[in-house]
Design a protein around this motif. Sequence first.
Motif, mmCIF file in Angstrom:
data_model
loop_
_atom_site.group_PDB
_atom_site.id
_atom_site.type_symbol
_atom_site.label_atom_id
_atom_site.label_comp_id
_atom_site.label_asym_id
_atom_site.label_seq_id
_atom_site.Cartn_x
_atom_site.Cartn_y
_atom_site.Cartn_z
ATOM 1 N N ARG A 1 36.071 45.240 21.367
ATOM 2 C CA ARG A 1 34.680 44.916 21.049
ATOM 3 C C ARG A 1 33.949 44.379 22.262
ATOM 4 O O ARG A 1 32.820 44.762 22.550
ATOM 5 N N LEU A 2 34.603 43.473 22.964
ATOM 6 C CA LEU A 2 33.958 42.877 24.131
ATOM 7 C C LEU A 2 33.674 43.943 25.175
ATOM 8 O O LEU A 2 32.571 44.032 25.727
ATOM 9 N N ALA A 3 34.691 44.783 25.442
ATOM 10 C CA ALA A 3 34.527 45.799 26.479
ATOM 11 C C ALA A 3 33.410 46.764 26.113
ATOM 12 O O ALA A 3 32.555 47.090 26.935
ATOM 13 N N ILE A 4 33.401 47.192 24.864
ATOM 14 C CA ILE A 4 32.394 48.178 24.466
ATOM 15 C C ILE A 4 30.998 47.562 24.519
ATOM 16 O O ILE A 4 30.030 48.210 24.936
ATOM 17 N N PHE A 5 30.895 46.310 24.110
ATOM 18 C CA PHE A 5 29.590 45.660 24.167
ATOM 19 C C PHE A 5 29.093 45.608 25.607
ATOM 20 O O PHE A 5 27.933 45.923 25.901
ATOM 21 N N LEU A 6 29.996 45.199 26.525
ATOM 22 C CA LEU A 6 29.586 45.077 27.920
ATOM 23 C C LEU A 6 29.231 46.439 28.500
ATOM 24 O O LEU A 6 28.265 46.568 29.266
ATOM 25 N N ILE A 7 30.025 47.460 28.143
ATOM 26 C CA ILE A 7 29.738 48.802 28.662
ATOM 27 C C ILE A 7 28.355 49.230 28.206
ATOM 28 O O ILE A 7 27.559 49.794 28.969
ATOM 29 N N GLY A 8 28.059 48.941 26.935
ATOM 30 C CA GLY A 8 26.745 49.334 26.429
ATOM 31 C C GLY A 8 25.622 48.608 27.145
ATOM 32 O O GLY A 8 24.643 49.220 27.576
ATOM 33 N N GLU A 9 25.788 47.287 27.298
ATOM 34 C CA GLU A 9 24.720 46.497 27.893
ATOM 35 C C GLU A 9 24.511 46.802 29.365
ATOM 36 O O GLU A 9 23.391 46.910 29.842
ATOM 37 N N TYR A 10 25.618 46.834 30.088
ATOM 38 C CA TYR A 10 25.518 46.912 31.547
ATOM 39 C C TYR A 10 26.143 48.183 32.098
ATOM 40 O O TYR A 10 26.646 48.204 33.217
ATOM 41 N N GLY A 11 26.091 49.241 31.332
ATOM 42 C CA GLY A 11 26.740 50.483 31.769
ATOM 43 C C GLY A 11 26.192 51.019 33.072
ATOM 44 O O GLY A 11 26.891 51.711 33.805
ATOM 45 N N ASN A 12 24.926 50.668 33.350
ATOM 46 C CA ASN A 12 24.340 51.180 34.589
ATOM 47 C C ASN A 12 25.111 50.690 35.814
ATOM 48 O O ASN A 12 25.182 51.370 36.832
ATOM 49 N N HIS A 13 25.709 49.496 35.719
ATOM 50 C CA HIS A 13 26.472 48.987 36.866
ATOM 51 C C HIS A 13 27.750 49.781 37.086
ATOM 52 O O HIS A 13 28.263 49.847 38.194
ATOM 53 N N LEU A 14 28.258 50.330 35.999
ATOM 54 C CA LEU A 14 29.505 51.087 36.115
ATOM 55 C C LEU A 14 29.308 52.328 36.976
ATOM 56 O O LEU A 14 30.199 52.759 37.696
ATOM 57 N N VAL A 15 28.109 52.931 36.852
ATOM 58 C CA VAL A 15 27.936 54.236 37.487
ATOM 59 C C VAL A 15 27.117 54.140 38.775
ATOM 60 O O VAL A 15 26.819 55.148 39.379
ATOM 61 N N SER A 16 26.770 52.934 39.176
ATOM 62 C CA SER A 16 25.980 52.833 40.401
ATOM 63 C C SER A 16 26.847 52.288 41.524
ATOM 64 O O SER A 16 27.812 51.567 41.303
ATOM 65 N N ALA A 17 26.446 52.630 42.743
ATOM 66 C CA ALA A 17 27.234 52.184 43.899
ATOM 67 C C ALA A 17 27.072 50.696 44.135
ATOM 68 O O ALA A 17 28.040 49.997 44.447
#
Lengths: 681, 146
Positions: free
Chosen positions: A476-492
């Motif tokens: 739950r925590l991971a999915i919530f964070l991915i949803g909220e801040y997913g843009n950081h995952l895919v940016s340099a």
Amino acid sequence: MSIKLRELIRNVRACKSSAEERKVIFKECALIRTSFKEKVDTGLRHRNVAKLLYIHMLGYPTHFGQMESLKLIASPKFIEKRIGYLALMLLLDETQEVLMLVTNCLKNDLKHKNPYIVGLALCSMGNISSADIARDLSNEVIRLFRSGNPYIKKKAALCAIRIVRKVPEMISDFIEPASSLLSTKQHCVLVSGIALIIEMLQLKKKTASKFRKLVPQLVRHLKNLLLAGYVSEFDVVGITDPFLQCKIIELLRLLGTGSSRASEEMSDILAQVSINTEPSKNPGNAILYECVQTIMAIDAEDGLRHLAINILGRFLLHRDNNIRYVALNTLCGVIHTDTSSIQRHKNHIVDCLKDPDVSIRRRALDLIYALVTKNNVSGLVRELVNYLSVTSGDEEFKRMLTDKIVLVTEKFTPSKLWHLNTLLSLVEIAGEVTRESVAANAVLVVGHNATLQPYAVHRMYSSLKKQVVPSEALRRLAIFLIGEYGNHLVSAEGTASANKNRNSESKQEKFVQKTPEEVIGTIKYIISRPTCTPKVKAYVLNALVKLSTRFSGASEQELIAGLIKKYTSSMSVELQQRSCEYTRLLELGNEAVKSKIVSTMPTPEKLIRQTEKKVGEDDDDDDDDDDDEDEDEDEDEDEDEDSEEEEQDTRSKRKHRSTKKPAKKTTPKIEQKAAAAAKPA
Amino acid sequence: MIHFFLLQNRQGQTRIAKWYSPFEHAEKKKLQAEVYRTLIQRPSKYTNFVEFRNYSVIYRRYKGVFFIICCDPSDNEMAMLEMIHLFVDTLNDYFVEVCELDLVFNFYKVFALLDEFILGGELQESSKRVILDRMALIGDFEKKSK
């Protein structure tokens, strides 16, 4: 034809199966019952009752024997009385009304000439008397205090303990007799008398002032015991009557707390006992344990206190588990007064945490929690978290440990990054036993610190992928964070920032920038697992709709829309509702509206404390209501539902709230909708 | 105070049970089973003290029989351990090399001995000699009154 007790026991033991045993027992019960009904006294009644007691001990019902035992007690023969009283103690207890019938018999026996019979009566009274019997017979007992026979005196004293327990109002009647008991030289009377005084002090603290004058007498008794030399009767491995010594020291503790004069009178003898007692054997350690507890409880001077803590320190290093347990227990009690001197033993205590024995582990945990200060918090918590990762099996202990770690991190936090790291580690390692508040607080810390957001999301993403069966909390925590801040995952920049915060000493791998397809693929994998609960699926749908704004590519939009659409026909109403509404939202195409709805969540101000409150108990209006108000004016009904969903989402995460924030002004329409949305949550 | 005193063997059969606090009959059975389950799992190197519900259980195993005392957590655990040892010592002297069978066949004598040793949940007599003398005296008196 009645058989002897021995025969019955032999027959029962010879039975090969429980059915056979039941047959033998029932046959014997029937015989006993018929013999009880006979009018003529065959003189075998005590034997029958003895057999009945054996049957009772095996676990069979024997209520028909209660009246018989009363008849036996009334008999003049000693052997019958004895069995009668034994039966009384085994078959009856204070809650049975039949006990009242015994009162008269007891009264007569207490007045008997024969001391053994008086002893029997006192024994039964001391073990099972009810409040009524206690009230009726207390005068007799007080009279027996003055008897010349120490055998009777000691039994009377212990009987009195039961009386004052059952009828605390009578304590004042027993103060004088109890004090007079202490002037004897008989150990047994002393032990019983002291036990009685201790009980009275525990029930009614005000009596302490009346008993304080006994302190010099007690000190004298203790001194005699120490200097006695070898007394064969009471000697236990070289120590004279350790039981009496322990009891005297316990009583000194109760009398010395709160009175500096009494404490002064007893300091000498306590020091003497602490120094002279042999710590190599168990009785010696029992006395030292009692001594240490007393020294820490009274107004002792510093020298004495240091002595006590040194003794405890020695105990901690002992090989014997019992002694270590006892030391940890005592240290827990005194930690608040002498924290600095106990810090020295910190390492030993941490070692005790790793002991295979669960009793020692629990004590060590309590002690470590009390020992944590600002300076040693990071080191200690690291030890605790390490230990958490290697411990397995004991669920309850794991839960206690995580709770304690969370409490400690909340109290002393050197830095935000460290706090976040600890919370994330907890969720990763022990997600099944962490409370909701741990994940919620992690979200809070991340929300407040924009610099930590990329790190948090990268770390959770890697954990999610690495763990074979991630816990529900982790998912739950991971999915919530991915949803909220997913843009950081895919940016340099996001990845670079995450790597900057990464702890290079630990074995964390370097974070890698992900592609949107990868992220969506991971989410798809999570939701397709059979172990995925509906709640996690709901989180996933939320995350997906948020990602639709974070990821800009057209193919990703299609993938997201496709994934969400799959649940429009789900069996779960919750999922279906979310899926339909999000699909509609995505189809609308109005970018401005969409981005506003799924923008980053506002974070509450305060950390959520671990409290015992249950879901729905504190439905506060919170920050979101303000945002809802703004959005409500711009959008139409559909979007309102979405914001309610978000609010519901946060409500389900914010289950515990310790502070009631003043309700922000909301329109009645919002409040109604909030109430309606909160009900199914 | 001591709440109950149990003697159980390795198979879980309670040989002697003395209750100093009131418990329901069903609850007594449950307690015995629970105590047995807790103790049988513990290896001998662990401490002799266990936290059980809101009581403290102190036990020791002698030749296949568990001697179990359940008391308040505020009591001195090591003194309780000494009490168990004194009781076993007295039993040993009374029955001359006591074994489990003695406890089964002479349960009423064991109860009598226990009643001389602990009363109302507190220690009554700390001298082995006095207890044994008393038991002998009572035994004689009983024979005479027959």
